[in-house]
Design a protein around this motif. Structure first.
Motif, PDB file in Angstrom:
ATOM      1  N   LYS A  37      33.348  24.749  41.257  1.00 26.66           N
ATOM      2  CA  LYS A  37      33.725  25.056  42.645  1.00 26.66           C
ATOM      3  C   LYS A  37      33.395  23.889  43.572  1.00 26.66           C
ATOM      4  CE  LYS A  37      33.834  30.033  42.782  1.00 26.66           C
ATOM      5  NZ  LYS A  37      33.299  31.288  43.320  1.00 26.66           N
ATOM      6  N   GLY A  42      36.389  21.636  49.830  1.00 20.89           N
ATOM      7  CA  GLY A  42      36.852  20.759  50.908  1.00 20.89           C
ATOM      8  C   GLY A  42      38.013  19.891  50.457  1.00 20.89           C
ATOM      9  N   GLN A 127      28.749  31.837  27.827  1.00 19.13           N
ATOM     10  CA  GLN A 127      28.925  32.975  28.747  1.00 19.13           C
ATOM     11  C   GLN A 127      27.836  34.015  28.506  1.00 19.13           C
ATOM     12  OE1 GLN A 127      32.465  35.430  28.309  1.00 19.13           O
ATOM     13  NE2 GLN A 127      32.573  35.523  30.550  1.00 19.13           N
ATOM     14  N   ALA A 344      40.759  33.297  47.327  1.00 14.76           N
ATOM     15  CA  ALA A 344      39.648  33.405  48.278  1.00 14.76           C
ATOM     16  C   ALA A 344      38.632  32.296  48.027  1.00 14.76           C
ATOM     17  CB  ALA A 344      38.974  34.769  48.127  1.00 14.76           C
ATOM     18  N   PHE A 385      28.845  25.980  55.533  1.00 15.09           N
ATOM     19  CA  PHE A 385      27.764  26.975  55.590  1.00 15.09           C
ATOM     20  C   PHE A 385      27.530  27.655  54.238  1.00 15.09           C
ATOM     21  CE2 PHE A 385      29.523  26.491  59.838  1.00 15.09           C
ATOM     22  CZ  PHE A 385      28.380  26.104  60.519  1.00 15.09           C
TER      23      PHE A 385
END
Ligand code: FAD
Length: 403
Positions: A37, A42, A127, A344, A385
C-alpha cells in the motif's frame, strides 16, 4: 520474541522500533513483498505524513482515545523516525509531507533495509490463517506453518484495496480473541448513483462545493475537485465526504449530494451575470448561450433538470434565470452506495480503541496482544493522516513490547 502480522507501514515501524530495543522480531506478510500500500500511496509519491496532525483530522467512535494515542507523536517525532531510517521529507500544500525524492518505492526499500539491518526476520508469502491462545502463549497458524509467541502484534490493516493485500482477517482474529469490532466500511472512496445523467457528463472535472444530505438534512460540505463518471461521482471533494456517506448508507439512510457547480459565484452574482449576458440581438441558442458559462456536457443536463425548453436567449426571463441559478447551485444527485473496497483508500471502523491501552497499544483484555495501524477503529483525512496514524501506533507498540 515478538511476532508481527502484516508488513505495512505500522508493522514495519513497530518491527524497527522493537528490534532497535534488542527484541527478536518475526514479521509475517501474505504478499510477496512488504509495503504494497505504501508503494501505490499518493500516486506513487507517498504522502507520508502531515505537518499538523490535529486530532480532528482522525475519525473514530472514540475520539478521546485517538487524542490520547496521538499525544507526543507530532510531525517532528514521525520525521525523526523516518530520518533515522534514511527518509528525508519535504512539505507541500496543507502541511502534506512527502519523501524528498517523491518515490514511494524508495520508502519501502529503506524501511525493508532497516528491518534487515536490525535482523528482523521478514517472511513474505506467508498468510496467517488463525490465531489462538494456548495458556500464556499465542499460536499463530499460517500457510508456512505454526509459530508460538508471548507477544503478538496485529498490523493487518483494513479490507480497503484487497488487490494490495487489504483484508479483514486480522480484525476477525481479534474478534475471535474477544475484541469488539466496528464493521469496516469503505472510506476515501467514490460514490455511485442510479441517476443516468452523470454518465452523460462522464469525464467532466471541475471545482465544486459538494454537500451531503442524509434523510434530507445537510451532514457535511466539502469544496474541491468533482469528477463525473459513468457510475456516479469521484474527485477530492467526494472522497473527503465519502466516510460520512458510507456510514449513513450503512444505516439505510437516503443520501443525496447537492452540488454547487459555481462555488466562486454567489447566487446574486451568478443571477446578475446571467441576466446581463442576455443579448436579444445575438440571440444564441440556449445551449450555446449556457456554454459560455458551463461545461458543454453539463448544459443539456442543467436545462433538462431546470425544466427550461426555451429556444434562444431572448426567451429568458427573471423566473427562468432564477430556475437556472437554483439548478446550477443546487444540483441534486441521489447516492445509492459507495464504490466497493477495491476502490477505497481506507476503511472506517475496526477494532474498538476502548479495549486498548492508548499509550502501549496493548490489549486490556489479553496482555501480550498489541494492535497498530488501520486495523484499529480510526481513519484519517486525506493528506498523510493515515500514515501518521500507522507510524504513531506502530512506534508506540514497538516501544511497549517487553524485552
Ligand atoms: C491507493 C491508496 C493510496 C493511499 N495513499 C495514501 C497516502 O498518500 N497517504 C496516507 O497517509 N495514506 C494513504 N493511503 C492509506 C494508507 O496506505 C493506509 O492507511 C496504511 O497503509 C495503513 O497501514 P497499516 O500498516 O495499518 O496497513 P497496511 O499497509 O494495509 O498493511 C497491512 C499488511 O498486512 C498484510 N496482511 C493482512 N492480512 C494478513 C494475513 N492474514 N496474513 C499475513 N499478512 C496479512 C497485508 O498484506 C498488508 O501488507 C492510501 C491507501 C491506498 C489504498
Amino acid at each position: 520474541m515478538l511476532i508481527v502480522v502484516g508488513a505495512g507501514a505500522a508493522g514495519m515501524a513497530a518491527a524497527i522500533t522493537a528490534a532497535r530495543r534488542g527484541i527478536e522480531v518475526l514479521l509475517m506478510e501474505q504478499n510477496n513483498r512488504p509495503g504494497k500500500k505504501i508503494l501505490v500511496s499518493g500516486n506513487g509519491r507517498c504522502n507520508i505524513a502531515n505537518r499538523r496532525p490535529a486530532p480532528a483530522r482522525f475519525h473514530s467512535t472514540r475520539p478521546e482515545l485517538v487524542k490520547k494515542t496521538l499525544q507526543g507523536y507530532d510531525a517532528k517525532r514521525i520525521l525523526d523516525f523516518l530520518r533515522s531510517v534514511g527518509i528525508e521529507t519535504e512539505e507541500e500544500e496543507e502541511g502534506k509531507l512527502f519523501p524528498m525524492g517523491r518515490q514511494a518505492a524508495s520508502v519501502v526499500k529503506l524501511l525493508t533495509r532497516e528491518c534487515q539491518r536490525l535482523g528482523v526476520r521478514i517472511v513474505t508469502g506467508c498468510q496467517v490463517t488463525g490465531i489462538r491462545q494456548d495458556q500464556d502463549e499465542f499460536v499463530v497458524e499460517s500457510s508456512e506453518g505454526s509459530h508460538r509467541c508471548r507477544q503478538l502484534l496485529l498490523t493487518t490493516g483494513s479490507p480497503a484495496a484487497p488487490q494490495l493485500g487489504g483484508s479483514n482477517a486480522g480484525m476477525l482474529f481479534a474478534q475471535s480473541l474477544g475484541h469488539r469490532l466496528f464493521p469496516p466500511r469503505p472510506a476515501l472512496v467514490a460514490l455511485e448513483s442510479d441517476a443516468s445523467w452523470p454518465r452523460q457528463a462522464a469525464g467532466v472535472k471541475l471545482p465544486a462545493r459538494v454537500g451531503l444530505l442524509a434523510s434530507g438534512s445537510l451532514v457535511t460540505e466539502r469544496e474541491g475537485d468533482l469528477l463525473f463518471t459513468d457510475y456516479g461521482v469521484s474527485g477530492l471533494a467526494v472522497l473527503d465526504l465519502s466516510r460520512e456517506a458510507s456510514l449513513r448508507l450503512a444505516e439505510w439512510e437516503s443520501c443525496e449530494l447537492s452540488v454547487d457547480l459555481t462555488p466562486k459565484w454567489s447566487k446574486e452574482r451568478l443571477s446578475k451575470l446571467l441576466t446581463e449576458r442576455i443579448d436579444p440581438e445575438r440571440d444564441l441558442s440556449l445551449e450555446l448561450w449556457l456554454e459560455g458559462v458551463l461545461h458543454r456536457k453539463l448544459v443539456p443536463i442543467i436545462l433538462e433538470i431546470a425544466g427550461i425548453r426555451t429556444a434562444t436567449e431572448k426567451d429568458l426571463n427573471r423566473k427562468r434565470i432564477g430556475r437556472l441559478v437554483y439548478t446550477i447551485k443546487h444540483l441534486k444527485l441521489p447516492i445509492q452506495k459507495t464504490r466497493d473496497f477495491r476502490y477505497a483508500e481506507v476503511a472506517t471502523g475496526g477494532i474498538d480503541l476502548a479495549e486498548i491501552d492508548p499509550e502501549r497499544m496493548e490489549s486490556r483484555k489479553l496482555p501480550g496482544l498489541y494492535f497498530a495501524g488501520e486495523i484499529l477503529d480510526v481513519d484519517g483525512d486525506r493528506g498523510g493522516f493515515n500514515f501518521h496514524w500507522a507510524w504513531t501506533t506502530g512506534m508506540r507498540a514497538g516501544e511497549s513490547v517487553r524485552s
